[in-house]
Design a protein around this motif. Structure first.
Motif, PDB file in Angstrom:
ATOM      1  N   ASN A   4       0.834  -1.299   0.067  1.00 39.58           N
ATOM      2  CA  ASN A   4      -0.005   0.040   0.217  1.00 39.58           C
ATOM      3  C   ASN A   4       0.889   1.309  -0.033  1.00 39.58           C
ATOM      4  N   CYS A   5       2.238   1.269  -0.439  1.00 42.67           N
ATOM      5  CA  CYS A   5       3.093   2.278  -0.365  1.00 42.67           C
ATOM      6  C   CYS A   5       3.533   2.503  -1.882  1.00 42.67           C
ATOM      7  N   VAL A   6       3.092   1.566  -2.896  1.00 42.68           N
ATOM      8  CA  VAL A   6       3.516   1.820  -4.029  1.00 42.68           C
ATOM      9  C   VAL A   6       2.565   2.066  -5.001  1.00 42.68           C
ATOM     10  N   THR A   7       2.760   3.203  -5.973  1.00 43.39           N
ATOM     11  CA  THR A   7       1.904   3.513  -6.976  1.00 43.39           C
ATOM     12  C   THR A   7       2.618   3.593  -8.453  1.00 43.39           C
ATOM     13  N   VAL A   8       1.938   2.792  -9.068  1.00 43.41           N
ATOM     14  CA  VAL A   8       2.322   2.612 -10.515  1.00 43.41           C
ATOM     15  C   VAL A   8       1.403   3.203 -11.668  1.00 43.41           C
ATOM     16  N   THR A   9       2.347   4.053 -12.354  1.00 46.35           N
ATOM     17  CA  THR A   9       1.499   4.781 -13.529  1.00 46.35           C
ATOM     18  C   THR A   9       2.441   4.649 -14.490  1.00 46.35           C
ATOM     19  N   GLY A  10       2.158   3.621 -15.686  1.00 44.91           N
ATOM     20  CA  GLY A  10       3.067   3.409 -16.730  1.00 44.91           C
ATOM     21  C   GLY A  10       4.445   2.994 -16.224  1.00 44.91           C
ATOM     22  N   GLY A  11       5.362   3.950 -16.694  1.00 44.43           N
ATOM     23  CA  GLY A  11       6.758   3.677 -16.063  1.00 44.43           C
ATOM     24  C   GLY A  11       7.083   4.524 -14.808  1.00 44.43           C
ATOM     25  N   GLU A  12       6.117   5.029 -14.274  1.00 46.78           N
ATOM     26  CA  GLU A  12       6.532   5.928 -13.060  1.00 46.78           C
ATOM     27  C   GLU A  12       6.037   5.095 -11.723  1.00 46.78           C
ATOM     28  N   VAL A  13       7.080   5.093 -10.765  1.00 48.36           N
ATOM     29  CA  VAL A  13       6.887   4.309  -9.746  1.00 48.36           C
ATOM     30  C   VAL A  13       6.891   5.260  -8.590  1.00 48.36           C
TER      31      VAL A  13
END
Length: 745
Positions: A250-259
């Protein structure tokens, strides 16, 4: 000593002043003999209090924390006034009085902040630090504790509510609990300081403790207190379409290649990806214990920005895991800016200026390989402290500076190769903008490792406050090739150890204030400028200085040699005591005089012709000059040689000076002094003795085989002559250039 979370059978070091009967020793003995009473703090004389995270705090009769018992049965021991200091105040120079009489700097080698949290259990700050400006007594497992006027111990929860510490439950203590393995203890319903109805969750791999009760949850409710649901480390994999995450805590957000990572802990990265969104961004509360970016075979190319950007964290660690090669590249331009709120609740707008870019403390470690390509500006940059730990192989290329830690660059280990096209190889410049030293900042501290700067468009290693090379971890091996200066500081340079090889377009080693040699083996080639230059003081106490080529070998307003071995060649003067910055009369490549005012804490412009002091009291020294109006040992003021072994070969042709020269008084009283010259010497006793390169010459006290021919010699114990047998001399030293001197003390 720092904090220790140690299993009961492995307690270390003493806490009290009585080393023969310390609390740690008594605790260890009591545990080993199973002499555990009903006091949760194991033996009488200590008061047991309930800590905020379930641990038992053990206070002595004065109410001072002596130790604590964690919920898994391990022990911790505090450091006095934890968090009150960032570093010590030891002067890295020797105790020799400094004629410049400046304030002694702090020694980064004693800086506890340089310790890697992965190797120390020092807890990070807790949110309670933001609830008050009062100074905490100590910090336990991330919680800061205070004492009120009535002597009550208290802490703040995550909502800044003041919570008073209460007595722990004595009935729960048992020898079985104390001696349990931490993993087993985690599942026990009977723990020190807990009632039988309470349970605890063990520390996770990232040292964040999950609350086990409503009281604990209140005290620890922050983004840093999150445990993965299955106990596994979050794993982020890159592929052609971007990143995916497994075991999300619950501490990782992924948007495409952005982490984006918003909590402390370990995070594993692997795979390959290229794009304008190829970025790992850390935005974690500074109360966290630190974010570990474990690179396990990662190739990340950001075509428009930085592939790693630590926006906010307590500390960020980039770890190149053993057996892996990891490559990071950034874009050659920047068009994006970031708006965020920092730990002081201030809104900031930021643009990344390096391939690996951090606003807070950054540590590079691991035993793998890390390749960094800084196409826009710097290779690795942090606005605070930059540290290198572990045997990492690091290869950095940068358009500007290779490595920049604005606060500190601290290198303990690693194999580091740097090519900086336009800037410095390694740089730390805190205080430079304001023109004043910031305590314990603006420092480059090299304590070990292999560092090769293959190219520096400006200086090799540069710091505003000071540079220190020492062997507190291992012997450093440093090689610098630079267009500008090799090693340079606005204030101080300390060479205490290591093997250093410098090839520079400007001065080899330079300071606008003082340079100290206390050890090591330094080789310098600076054919257009000075081998070593200090605007104020050059102090030689120990070590070897080998200047293979220079305009002037050693230059400073005050030169004092107390020891060491020097072998110096200058096309002009070999040694020159003259006031001011780079004021020897040399001109730079553009033909302009170097007599101008230098930046920083230097002596200003060139002083008058009577300025300068040169004193030799010990050591073994060989000085050689080129032909022309040259001087071997030259002082624009006073010259004193009262000890040490001094050999001068001066190829003077025209002009005045010779082997020994001084504008002021001169005193040559050491019995082991010889001068060889084609012209007479202005100072010392001249003898008309012809000499050639095939024989030794000297007195009963000293003998040397010259590498030049001439007809004037200087000696201090009578007329020198050819020496046929050197076996009668007690000692000998072979200089780096190959010549040997024989002498009697």
């Amino acid at each position: 000593m720092g904090y220790s979370s140690l299993v009961a059978m492995g307690l270390m070091a003493a806490c009290s002043d009585d080393s023969s009967n310390s609390p740690k020793d008594e605790i260890s003995e009591a545990i080993e003999n199973q002499e555990i009473n009903t006091n949760p703090c194991i033996y009488d004389g200590y008061t047991a209090m309930q800590g905020a995270s379930g641990e038992t705090l053990c206070l002595d009769a004065e109410g001072t924390l002596a130790f604590w018992i964690n919920t898994d049965g391990t022990y911790g021991f505090p450091e006095a006034a934890q968090g009150a200091t960032e570093s010590g105040t030891t002067d890295p120079s020797t105790t020799t009085p400094d004629p410049a009489a400046e304030t002694s700097p702090s020694d980064p080698a004693t800086d506890p902040s340089a310790n890697d949290p992965a190797e120390s259990t020092t807890p990070a700050e807790n949110t309670s630090n933001f609830c008050t400006t009062d100074k905490a007594l100590y910090t336990v497992n991330g919680i800061s504790y205070y004492k009120d006027a009535e002597g009550n111990l208290y802490y703040f929860d995550a909502s800044c509510n003041k919570t008073t510490v209460t007595a722990a439950t004595p009935e729960s203590s048992s020898s079985e609990t104390i001696s349990e393995d931490p993993e087993t203890a985690a599942s026990s319903a009977s723990q020190p300081g807990l009632t039988s109805s309470e349970t605890v969750t063990p520390e996770s791999s990232n040292s964040n403790v999950a609350p086990s009760s409503s009281a604990d949850a209140t005290a620890n409710s922050s983004a840093s207190v999150v445990t993965p649901s299955n106990g596994s480390v979050p794993t982020i994999s890159y592929a052609a379409n971007g990143a995916t995450v497994e075991n999300n805590n619950n501490c990782v957000t992924v948007t495409g290649g952005e982490v984006e990572i918003t909590c402390a802990g370990d995070y594993d990265f692997s795979g390959s990806y290229s794009g304008a969104d190829a970025q790992i961004r850390v935005y974690s509360p500074k109360s966290d214990s630190g974010v570990y970016l474990n690179l396990r075979g990662l190739t990340l190319t950001n075509t428009a920005d930085a592939p790693i950007y630590s926006q906010m964290s307590s500390k960020t660690f980039v770890v190149a895991k053993s057996g892996t090669t990891n490559t990071l590249s950034d874009g050659s331009t920047r068009t994006k800016s970031y708006t965020y709120v920092n730990s002081n609740n201030e809104t900031k707008v930021d643009t990344t200026s390096a391939c690996i870019y951090a606003k807070d403390d950054l540590t590079i470690k691991g035993e793998g390989t890390l390749i960094v390509k800084g196409n826009y500006n710097n290779g690795i940059h942090t606005s605070n402290d930059l540290r290198f730990r572990g045997a990492t192989t690091i290869n950095v290329t940068a358009a500007n500076n290779g490595l920049k830690g604005k606060g500190i660059v601290d290198i303990e280990n690693g194999n580091i190769t740097i090519a900086a096209t336009n800037g410095d190889g390694i740089k730390s410049d805190e205080g430079e903008d304001a023109g004043s030293i910031v305590d314990n900042k603006g420092i480059v501290n090299i304590k070990g490792g292999n560092i090769t700067i293959t190219k520096a468009g400006d200086d090799g290693i540069q710091a505003y406050n000071y540079i220190i090379v020492q062997d507190s971890v291992s012997e450093p091996n440093i090689k610098v090739t630079s267009t500008g200066k090799g090693i340079v500081s606005d204030n101080r340079v300390y060479i205490n150890a290591g093997k250093i090889d410098i090839s520079s377009g400007d001065d080899g080693v330079h300071s606008n204030l003082n340079v100290y040699f206390n050890g090591g083996y330094t080789t310098i080639a600076a054919p257009k400028n000075d081998g070593v230059h200090a605007d104020s003081t050059l102090m030689i106490n120990d070590g070897t200085i080998y200047v293979t080529n220079s305009y002037e070998g050693l230059e400073a307003w005050y030169i004092k040699a107390n020891g060491g071995i020097t072998d110096v060649y200058g096309t002009d003067d070999a040694w020159n005591a003259a006031g001011g910055n780079d004021g020897s009369g040399n001109t730079n490549q553009s033909g302009q005089s170097n007599w101008g005012f230098g930046p920083g804490g230097g002596m200003g412009g060139r002083m008058g012709s009577s300025s300068g002091f040169l004193t030799i009291t010990g050591g073994v020294h060989h000085a050689k000059t080129g032909s022309g109006d040259t001087d071997g040992i030259d002082s624009n003021g006073e010259l004193t040689i009262s000890g040490g072994v001094v050999i001068v070969e001066c190829q003077i042709s025209g002009g005045m000076g010779g082997s020994f020269d001084a504008d002021g008084s001169a005193s040559l009283t050491s019995k082991t002094v010889l001068g060889f010259s084609s012209g007479s010497s202005e100072k010392g006793t001249n003898y008309n003795v012809s000499f050639t390169t095939g024989s030794y010459y000297g007195t009963s006290n000293i003998a040397f085989k010259p590498t030049i021919s001439g007809r004037y010699m200087v000696a201090t114990t009578g007329q020198p002559a050819q020496v046929s047998n050197t076996s009668s001399y007690q000692k000998s030293v072979t200089f780096p250039s190959g010549s040997s001197v024989y002498y009697n003390e």
